[in-house]
Each structure stands twice: as structure tokens, then as C-alpha cells.
Motif scaffolding. Structure first.
Motif, PDB file in Angstrom:
ATOM      1  N   THR A   4       0.830  -1.210   0.000  1.00 24.19           N
ATOM      2  CA  THR A   4       0.000   0.000   0.000  1.00 24.19           C
ATOM      3  C   THR A   4       0.862   1.256   0.000  1.00 24.19           C
ATOM      4  OG1 THR A   4      -1.751  -1.170   1.187  1.00 24.19           O
ATOM      5  CG2 THR A   4      -1.830   1.232   1.207  1.00 24.19           C
ATOM      6  N   LEU A   5       1.889   1.269   0.838  1.00 20.82           N
ATOM      7  CA  LEU A   5       2.780   2.430   0.897  1.00 20.82           C
ATOM      8  C   LEU A   5       3.519   2.623  -0.425  1.00 20.82           C
ATOM      9  CD1 LEU A   5       4.294   2.039   4.486  1.00 20.82           C
ATOM     10  CD2 LEU A   5       2.616   3.731   3.715  1.00 20.82           C
ATOM     11  N   ALA A   6       3.931   1.529  -1.042  1.00 20.13           N
ATOM     12  CA  ALA A   6       4.632   1.625  -2.320  1.00 20.13           C
ATOM     13  C   ALA A   6       3.744   2.251  -3.388  1.00 20.13           C
ATOM     14  CB  ALA A   6       5.101   0.238  -2.761  1.00 20.13           C
ATOM     15  N   VAL A   7       2.450   1.909  -3.364  1.00 21.17           N
ATOM     16  CA  VAL A   7       1.505   2.463  -4.340  1.00 21.17           C
ATOM     17  C   VAL A   7       1.253   3.944  -4.082  1.00 21.17           C
ATOM     18  CG1 VAL A   7      -0.882   2.381  -5.143  1.00 21.17           C
ATOM     19  CG2 VAL A   7       0.411   0.253  -4.842  1.00 21.17           C
ATOM     20  N   PHE A   8       0.991   4.306  -2.834  1.00 21.05           N
ATOM     21  CA  PHE A   8       0.599   5.680  -2.523  1.00 21.05           C
ATOM     22  C   PHE A   8       1.769   6.664  -2.506  1.00 21.05           C
ATOM     23  CE2 PHE A   8      -3.296   3.889  -0.188  1.00 21.05           C
ATOM     24  CZ  PHE A   8      -4.064   4.005  -1.342  1.00 21.05           C
ATOM     25  N   GLU A   9       2.967   6.171  -2.324  1.00 27.53           N
ATOM     26  CA  GLU A   9       4.120   7.070  -2.290  1.00 27.53           C
ATOM     27  C   GLU A   9       4.689   7.360  -3.676  1.00 27.53           C
ATOM     28  OE1 GLU A   9       6.852   5.219   0.332  1.00 27.53           O
ATOM     29  OE2 GLU A   9       5.829   5.870   2.173  1.00 27.53           O
ATOM     30  N   ALA A  10       4.154   6.701  -4.699  1.00 27.07           N
ATOM     31  CA  ALA A  10       4.647   6.910  -6.062  1.00 27.07           C
ATOM     32  C   ALA A  10       4.225   8.280  -6.578  1.00 27.07           C
ATOM     33  CB  ALA A  10       4.114   5.813  -6.986  1.00 27.07           C
ATOM     34  N   ASP A  11       5.056   8.865  -7.436  1.00 24.48           N
ATOM     35  CA  ASP A  11       4.781  10.198  -7.965  1.00 24.48           C
ATOM     36  C   ASP A  11       3.702  10.186  -9.049  1.00 24.48           C
ATOM     37  OD1 ASP A  11       6.705  11.268  -6.290  1.00 24.48           O
ATOM     38  OD2 ASP A  11       8.307  11.006  -7.772  1.00 24.48           O
ATOM     39  N   ASP A  12       3.584   9.115  -9.788  1.00 24.45           N
ATOM     40  CA  ASP A  12       2.560   9.054 -10.832  1.00 24.45           C
ATOM     41  C   ASP A  12       1.975   7.646 -10.882  1.00 24.45           C
ATOM     42  OD1 ASP A  12       3.954   7.383 -12.978  1.00 24.45           O
ATOM     43  OD2 ASP A  12       5.395   9.010 -12.719  1.00 24.45           O
ATOM     44  N   LEU A  13       0.876   7.520 -11.615  1.00 24.48           N
ATOM     45  CA  LEU A  13       0.119   6.281 -11.635  1.00 24.48           C
ATOM     46  C   LEU A  13       0.910   5.132 -12.254  1.00 24.48           C
ATOM     47  CD1 LEU A  13      -2.584   4.905 -11.024  1.00 24.48           C
ATOM     48  CD2 LEU A  13      -3.367   5.606 -13.295  1.00 24.48           C
ATOM     49  N   ASP A  14       1.643   5.395 -13.299  1.00 21.96           N
ATOM     50  CA  ASP A  14       2.387   4.331 -13.959  1.00 21.96           C
ATOM     51  C   ASP A  14       3.428   3.738 -13.014  1.00 21.96           C
ATOM     52  OD1 ASP A  14       2.705   2.997 -16.637  1.00 21.96           O
ATOM     53  OD2 ASP A  14       4.778   3.605 -16.296  1.00 21.96           O
TER      54      ASP A  14
ATOM     55  N   ARG B 145       5.042  -0.554  -9.198  1.00 29.64           N
ATOM     56  CA  ARG B 145       5.425  -1.019  -7.861  1.00 29.64           C
ATOM     57  C   ARG B 145       4.459  -2.086  -7.350  1.00 29.64           C
ATOM     58  NH1 ARG B 145       7.002   4.634  -4.696  1.00 29.64           N
ATOM     59  NH2 ARG B 145       8.874   5.138  -5.926  1.00 29.64           N
ATOM     60  N   LEU B 146       3.177  -1.904  -7.663  1.00 33.22           N
ATOM     61  CA  LEU B 146       2.182  -2.901  -7.268  1.00 33.22           C
ATOM     62  C   LEU B 146       2.533  -4.267  -7.849  1.00 33.22           C
ATOM     63  CD1 LEU B 146      -0.745  -3.802  -6.313  1.00 33.22           C
ATOM     64  CD2 LEU B 146      -1.475  -3.127  -8.616  1.00 33.22           C
TER      65      LEU B 146
END
Length: 228
Positions: free
Chosen positions: A88-98, A103-104
Motif C-alpha cells: 500500500t505504501l509503495a503504491v501511494f508514495e509513487a509520484d505518478d500512476l504508472d 510497484r504494485l
């Protein structure tokens, strides 16, 4: 008359019932307790005290095994929770959706050993680059793999699936898969996880952690969809 029966004529069921209702009976007759003998599986006989001690030891062993199993399950759940939190943290801490979805996919492969993944979205997301695990712009009314009921229920599903449906979702890779988990992402799409292990995703398995993963992905996608 029943009340005039001698002790030798009293049915065993009545004796057993009386002792069950008066568990302290032998405390008043200690000599009788010492003379009672109980058969053992290996032959011979054991005194009541020895038999009770053995029964307590066996019951204690069962309880210890149950405690060990509960401890193991708690440890497994703690590890799963840590992995879900890290994802979850890896997804939300990313700068953009791609980057977030990349990371997901990486986390699902590394931390959860997911062998095949397909993210099927019902809208075009120009922010996303081409990926072999991504399909955008699908028609939700004609979702692959017969997912209409899944989308209507809105709950993760896991189990085995017909080869034809696996092919619709995973393409050529579907032929190697033996169990699948499908995670509906609200109005956005479906996340499909596949395994070559037929017991990896079983029908009726707990879906708490799958639901948490789906929610994290849904929030990330919804945030971009709404902003657009």
C-alpha cells in the motif's frame, strides 16, 4: 418395583448417569476409588487416578497443539499484514500512476509470489505506458472471463476456472494456470492474479487481505480518474 432392585440389578446406564450428576461421589468413598480399574488400549488395567492423569496429559497435549496452530496462524497473518502495508505504501508514495502500478506488480511478485497478473481497466489511462500485464479501455458490460456476477457482487473471488475463461483473461499464459483470484476494483476494473498451484487460491478462502489490496489499487486509480 424398580426401587426394589438390588445393586447388581441396577442398569449400567443408571449408574453412569448418577455418577455424572454426582462427580464428587468417589471423594466420599476413597476406598472404592482405589479399587476401581479401567481398561487401557494396550491391555491390562489402570487405576482411576492413573487413568485420569493420562487423560489430563492427553487433553493438555491437544490444547498445546491447538495453541501452537493458533500461534502459527497469528504469525502468518502478521507477515501478510506487513506485506500488504508495504504494498500500500509503495503504491501511494509513487509520484505518478504508472510508477504506482509498476510497484504494485513488483510487490505482488516479490512479496506474494504471484506468477501471473492482469490489470483490466474499463477506461483509457493515457498516463500508463504499455505493459504486458495491462489492458485498458475494456467494456465493463462485456468483461472477459464472464465477470459480470463478480462485478455485481463487488467482492474478491478465488478458485479454479475453465481453460477458456483463463485464456480470455491471461492469454497464452492462462494455459499454465490452475487457480485464480479476481479482485473487483469498483467502477474502475478488475485485478486478476493467477497461480500454477491449484491450491494457491481456493474457493472460500479468506479474502480480507485480497480486499485490502484491491482497495489500495482502486483508490489510486480513482484518484486519477476523478482528477481527469
Amino acid at each position: 418395583m424398580a426401587d426394589s432392585l438390588t445393586p447388581l440389578e441396577i442398569p449400567a446406564e443408571r449408574v453412569a448417569g448418577y455418577l455424572e450428576q454426582h462427580p464428587d461421589f468417589l471423594a466420599d468413598y476413597p476406598d472404592l476409588a482405589l479399587r476401581l480399574q479401567l481398561p487401557r488400549e494396550q491391555g491390562g488395567a489402570a487405576s482411576l487416578a492413573v487413568w485420569q492423569l493420562q487423560a489430563l496429559r492427553e487433553r493438555n497435549q491437544v490444547l498445546q497443539q491447538q495453541l501452537a496452530e493458533l500461534t502459527r496462524i497469528a504469525g502468518d497473518n502478521e507477515q501478510l499484514m506487513t506485506r500488504v502495508q508495504r504494498l500500500t505504501l509503495a503504491v501511494f508514495e509513487a509520484d505518478d500512476l504508472d510508477v504506482a502500478l509498476g510497484r504494485l506488480v513488483a510487490r505482488l511478485g516479490e512479496d506474494f509470489q504471484v506468477e501471473q497478473l492482469r490489470l483490466m481497466l474499463f477506461a483509457e489511462f493515457p498516463q500508463l505506458g504499455p505493459h504486458d500485464w495491462l489492458r485498458c479501455g475494456l467494456d465493463s458490460a462485456a468483461a472477459p472471463g464472464g465477470m459480470s456476477e463478480l462485478l455485481a457482487a463487488g467482492q474478491p473471488w478465488s478458485g479454479r476456472m475453465a481453460a477458456e475463461r483463463l485464456g480470455e483473461i491471461f492469454g497464452d499464459e492462462g494455459g499454465r494456470l490452475r487457480s485464480v483470484a479476481l479482485l473487483p476494483l469498483g467502477r474502475v476494473g478488475v485485478l486478476a492474479l493467477g497461480s500454477e498451484d491449484p491450491d494457491r487460491f481456493q474457493p472460500g478462502m479468506g479474502t480480507l487481505f485480497l480486499g485490502m489490496i484491491a482497495e489500495a489499487v482502486t483508490v489510486a486509480l480513482d484518484r486519477v480518474w476523478v482528477s481527469d
